[in-house]
Design a protein around this motif. Structure first.
Motif, PDB file in Angstrom:
ATOM      1  N   ARG A 107      33.362  21.740  23.872  1.00  0.00           N
ATOM      2  CA  ARG A 107      34.482  22.818  23.040  1.00  0.00           C
ATOM      3  C   ARG A 107      34.822  22.152  21.738  1.00  0.00           C
ATOM      4  O   ARG A 107      35.258  23.045  20.794  1.00  0.00           O
ATOM      5  CB  ARG A 107      35.670  22.695  23.975  1.00  0.00           C
ATOM      6  CG  ARG A 107      36.825  23.594  23.545  1.00  0.00           C
ATOM      7  CD  ARG A 107      37.984  23.812  24.561  1.00  0.00           C
ATOM      8  NE  ARG A 107      38.068  22.741  25.522  1.00  0.00           N
ATOM      9  CZ  ARG A 107      38.894  21.554  25.070  1.00  0.00           C
ATOM     10  NH1 ARG A 107      39.750  21.595  23.785  1.00  0.00           N
ATOM     11  NH2 ARG A 107      39.169  20.697  26.145  1.00  0.00           N
ATOM     12  N   ARG A 108      34.856  21.020  21.663  1.00  0.00           N
ATOM     13  CA  ARG A 108      35.246  20.137  20.492  1.00  0.00           C
ATOM     14  C   ARG A 108      34.050  20.096  19.198  1.00  0.00           C
ATOM     15  O   ARG A 108      34.425  20.339  18.102  1.00  0.00           O
ATOM     16  CB  ARG A 108      35.994  18.720  20.450  1.00  0.00           C
ATOM     17  CG  ARG A 108      37.276  18.764  21.374  1.00  0.00           C
ATOM     18  CD  ARG A 108      37.876  17.489  21.331  1.00  0.00           C
ATOM     19  NE  ARG A 108      37.209  16.584  22.418  1.00  0.00           N
ATOM     20  CZ  ARG A 108      36.264  15.462  21.756  1.00  0.00           C
ATOM     21  NH1 ARG A 108      36.259  15.427  20.355  1.00  0.00           N
ATOM     22  NH2 ARG A 108      35.706  14.896  22.341  1.00  0.00           N
ATOM     23  N   LEU A 109      33.103  19.845  19.778  1.00  0.00           N
ATOM     24  CA  LEU A 109      31.832  19.509  18.954  1.00  0.00           C
ATOM     25  C   LEU A 109      30.801  20.290  18.960  1.00  0.00           C
ATOM     26  O   LEU A 109      29.900  20.088  18.090  1.00  0.00           O
ATOM     27  CB  LEU A 109      31.530  17.783  19.030  1.00  0.00           C
ATOM     28  CG  LEU A 109      32.805  16.656  19.076  1.00  0.00           C
ATOM     29  CD1 LEU A 109      32.074  15.563  19.158  1.00  0.00           C
ATOM     30  CD2 LEU A 109      33.176  16.808  17.489  1.00  0.00           C
ATOM     31  N   GLY A 110      30.569  21.122  19.751  1.00  0.00           N
ATOM     32  CA  GLY A 110      29.566  22.150  20.070  1.00  0.00           C
ATOM     33  C   GLY A 110      28.515  21.497  21.010  1.00  0.00           C
ATOM     34  O   GLY A 110      28.125  20.162  21.032  1.00  0.00           O
ATOM     35  N   ALA A 111      27.696  22.376  21.413  1.00  0.00           N
ATOM     36  CA  ALA A 111      26.511  21.846  22.248  1.00  0.00           C
ATOM     37  C   ALA A 111      25.495  21.013  21.595  1.00  0.00           C
ATOM     38  O   ALA A 111      24.562  20.307  22.366  1.00  0.00           O
ATOM     39  CB  ALA A 111      26.089  22.989  22.940  1.00  0.00           C
ATOM     40  N   GLU A 112      25.345  21.059  20.274  1.00  0.00           N
ATOM     41  CA  GLU A 112      24.267  20.677  19.866  1.00  0.00           C
ATOM     42  C   GLU A 112      24.464  19.039  19.504  1.00  0.00           C
ATOM     43  O   GLU A 112      23.806  18.302  19.135  1.00  0.00           O
ATOM     44  CB  GLU A 112      24.041  21.252  18.441  1.00  0.00           C
ATOM     45  CG  GLU A 112      25.145  21.017  17.288  1.00  0.00           C
ATOM     46  CD  GLU A 112      26.390  22.127  17.448  1.00  0.00           C
ATOM     47  OE1 GLU A 112      27.401  22.140  16.896  1.00  0.00           O
ATOM     48  OE2 GLU A 112      26.335  22.770  18.541  1.00  0.00           O
ATOM     49  N   ALA A 113      25.827  18.586  19.644  1.00  0.00           N
ATOM     50  CA  ALA A 113      26.122  17.351  19.494  1.00  0.00           C
ATOM     51  C   ALA A 113      25.795  16.548  20.706  1.00  0.00           C
ATOM     52  O   ALA A 113      26.189  16.657  21.703  1.00  0.00           O
ATOM     53  CB  ALA A 113      27.918  16.967  19.201  1.00  0.00           C
ATOM     54  N   HIS A 129      22.623  -1.685  25.264  1.00  0.00           N
ATOM     55  CA  HIS A 129      21.461  -0.879  24.429  1.00  0.00           C
ATOM     56  C   HIS A 129      21.750   0.627  24.185  1.00  0.00           C
ATOM     57  O   HIS A 129      21.579   1.025  23.056  1.00  0.00           O
ATOM     58  CB  HIS A 129      20.219  -0.732  25.439  1.00  0.00           C
ATOM     59  CG  HIS A 129      18.960  -0.353  24.920  1.00  0.00           C
ATOM     60  ND1 HIS A 129      18.362  -0.726  23.639  1.00  0.00           N
ATOM     61  CD2 HIS A 129      18.489   1.092  24.872  1.00  0.00           C
ATOM     62  CE1 HIS A 129      17.320  -0.095  23.475  1.00  0.00           C
ATOM     63  NE2 HIS A 129      17.194   0.998  24.149  1.00  0.00           N
ATOM     64  N   ALA A 130      22.656   1.112  25.231  1.00  0.00           N
ATOM     65  CA  ALA A 130      23.208   2.572  24.912  1.00  0.00           C
ATOM     66  C   ALA A 130      24.052   2.901  23.467  1.00  0.00           C
ATOM     67  O   ALA A 130      23.659   3.661  22.903  1.00  0.00           O
ATOM     68  CB  ALA A 130      23.857   3.104  26.052  1.00  0.00           C
ATOM     69  N   ALA A 164      24.393   4.276  17.916  1.00  0.00           N
ATOM     70  CA  ALA A 164      24.526   4.050  16.465  1.00  0.00           C
ATOM     71  C   ALA A 164      23.269   4.555  15.918  1.00  0.00           C
ATOM     72  O   ALA A 164      23.356   5.321  14.484  1.00  0.00           O
ATOM     73  CB  ALA A 164      24.889   2.847  16.100  1.00  0.00           C
ATOM     74  N   ALA A 165      22.283   3.996  16.066  1.00  0.00           N
ATOM     75  CA  ALA A 165      20.726   4.486  15.459  1.00  0.00           C
ATOM     76  C   ALA A 165      20.459   6.001  15.443  1.00  0.00           C
ATOM     77  O   ALA A 165      20.062   6.478  14.567  1.00  0.00           O
ATOM     78  CB  ALA A 165      19.837   3.531  16.158  1.00  0.00           C
ATOM     79  N   ASP A 166      20.940   6.651  16.583  1.00  0.00           N
ATOM     80  CA  ASP A 166      20.503   8.159  16.819  1.00  0.00           C
ATOM     81  C   ASP A 166      21.487   8.996  16.456  1.00  0.00           C
ATOM     82  O   ASP A 166      21.524  10.080  16.744  1.00  0.00           O
ATOM     83  CB  ASP A 166      19.808   8.222  17.965  1.00  0.00           C
ATOM     84  CG  ASP A 166      18.671   7.547  18.240  1.00  0.00           C
ATOM     85  OD1 ASP A 166      17.974   6.920  17.357  1.00  0.00           O
ATOM     86  OD2 ASP A 166      18.258   7.272  19.613  1.00  0.00           O
ATOM     87  N   THR A 207      21.180  11.703  26.690  1.00  0.00           N
ATOM     88  CA  THR A 207      20.099  10.636  26.978  1.00  0.00           C
ATOM     89  C   THR A 207      20.876   9.510  27.764  1.00  0.00           C
ATOM     90  O   THR A 207      22.151   9.205  27.438  1.00  0.00           O
ATOM     91  CB  THR A 207      19.755   9.914  25.691  1.00  0.00           C
ATOM     92  OG1 THR A 207      19.403  10.831  24.754  1.00  0.00           O
ATOM     93  CG2 THR A 207      18.970   8.517  25.736  1.00  0.00           C
ATOM     94  N   VAL A 208      20.236   9.093  28.832  1.00  0.00           N
ATOM     95  CA  VAL A 208      20.779   8.158  29.721  1.00  0.00           C
ATOM     96  C   VAL A 208      19.980   6.904  29.903  1.00  0.00           C
ATOM     97  O   VAL A 208      18.722   6.971  29.940  1.00  0.00           O
ATOM     98  CB  VAL A 208      20.657   8.837  31.189  1.00  0.00           C
ATOM     99  CG1 VAL A 208      21.358   7.828  32.438  1.00  0.00           C
ATOM    100  CG2 VAL A 208      21.642  10.041  31.299  1.00  0.00           C
TER     101      VAL A 208
END
Length: 331
Positions: free
Chosen positions: A67-73, A134-135, A140-142, A99-100
């Motif tokens: 709702r705040r950032l959109g499904a593409e986030a 690692h997550a 930060a990287a992705d 990603t898990v």
């Protein structure tokens, strides 16, 4: 001071959870009552669409995120299984990418379930804490949102099972709840307080992962160097400060149980109710059996938080014998 969700917030979360499933039942099982010596009610969170309570919090968190950032986030998180399944299920339902990250040696069946639920799965690290580190690096990287395993929105969601439980059984003397990072027990405390009940809340940890018991006794967060237990849902070694504050203020005590006691409780659940319990889900019953004499005659609640145990492990546990097995069902 850490805040718990309000009654209005939990009830709003209940409306959202109800769009996915109609809640879970609580039953009083006669054989289990004979075993424990008290009126024992079980909240069956092993009956959710993912087989564990976490799906409630995942749905509330991801709905807010979309709702705040959109499904593409996209989001990334770390898990031993049930949290990851909840986030993957919610993301798939709401069209978000996830990603898990799981540690090496994680449950193959939980890994398979997360992939089926739409998660991109990464295996990294020797335990949950290493996977979580690692997550955060990948986030930060992705340029992904790092979704924590403890958050107020997650607590708000999982508190809905406690609201159901307390409304179905409002006169419980005590409720036993397993503790991983703490969302479940914090949700139980929040619902109890929102309803103005006097029920004691008892947290349960594994002897090999005692961080919250050590923290409770010390009056401050205490991390451990390892989390060695077959109950992967409670295999955590670094407490969350906010969760600890809520637990310290709202729990009566925290008990630790051995893996042997957890395995016996898994067998007891199957024997007495024909329900499958994973290690974390069986830990509250293990604690109640240890306190059988003290709790005799009371009305007690157990949260069976999940049933996601690998088949090979479950068969191994069932194959072990308990004293008096041959007398359990007389002719």
């Amino acid at each position: 001071m850490a805040r718990t969700p309000t009654r209005a917030q939990i009830e709003s979360a209940q409306e959202l959870v109800a769009t996915l499933f109609p809640g879970t039942a609580q039953y009083m099982w006669p054989l289990l009552a004979e075993r424990t010596g008290c009126e024992t009610w079980v909240k069956h969170e092993n009956h959710t669409p993912t087989g564990a309570f976490k799906v409630r919090g995942g749905l509330v968190y991801i709905e807010d995120h979309v709702r705040r950032l959109g499904a593409e986030a996209g989001v990334i998180t770390a898990t031993r299984g049930n949290h990851g399944q909840s986030i993957a299920t919610a993301c798939r339902r709401l069209g978000a990418r996830v990603t898990v990250v799981v540690p090496e040696g994680n449950s193959r069946e939980k890994n398979a379930a997360m992939r089926a639920q739409g998660a991109d799965l990464i295996v990294h690290g020797h335990d949950f804490q290493a996977a979580a580190d690692h997550a955060r690096e990948r986030a930060a990287a992705d340029k992904l949102l790092m979704l924590p395993s403890f958050h107020e929105l997650l607590v708000r969601g999982v508190a809905t099972y406690a609201m159901e439980f307390f409304r179905g059984c409002p006169d419980l003397d005590t409720v036993y709840v397993p503790i991983g990072l703490g969302s479940g027990i914090c949700g139980v405390i929040a619902a109890r307080d929102a309803l103005g009940l006097g029920t004691e809340v008892v947290g349960v940890v594994a002897e090999g992962a005692p961080m919250y018991k050590l923290s409770f006794e010390a009056g401050r967060p205490v991390a451990t160097n390892s989390a060695d237990t077959m109950a992967d849902g409670v295999a955590c070694r670094v407490p969350v400060d906010e969760a600890f504050e809520i637990i310290r203020a709202g729990a009566s005590r925290i008990l630790s149980v051995s893996d042997a006691a957890i395995r016996a409780a898994i067998r007891a659940y199957y024997h007495d109710t024909h329900n499958i319990a994973e290690g974390a889900g069986a830990a509250p019953l293990a604690a109640l059996m240890a306190e059988r004499e003290a709790m005799r005659g009371r009305k007690v609640g157990l949260v069976l938080t999940g049933g996601n145990i690998d088949r090979t492990l479950f068969l191994d546990v069932l194959g072990e014998a308990d004293a008096g097995d041959e007398k359990d069902f007389p002719a």
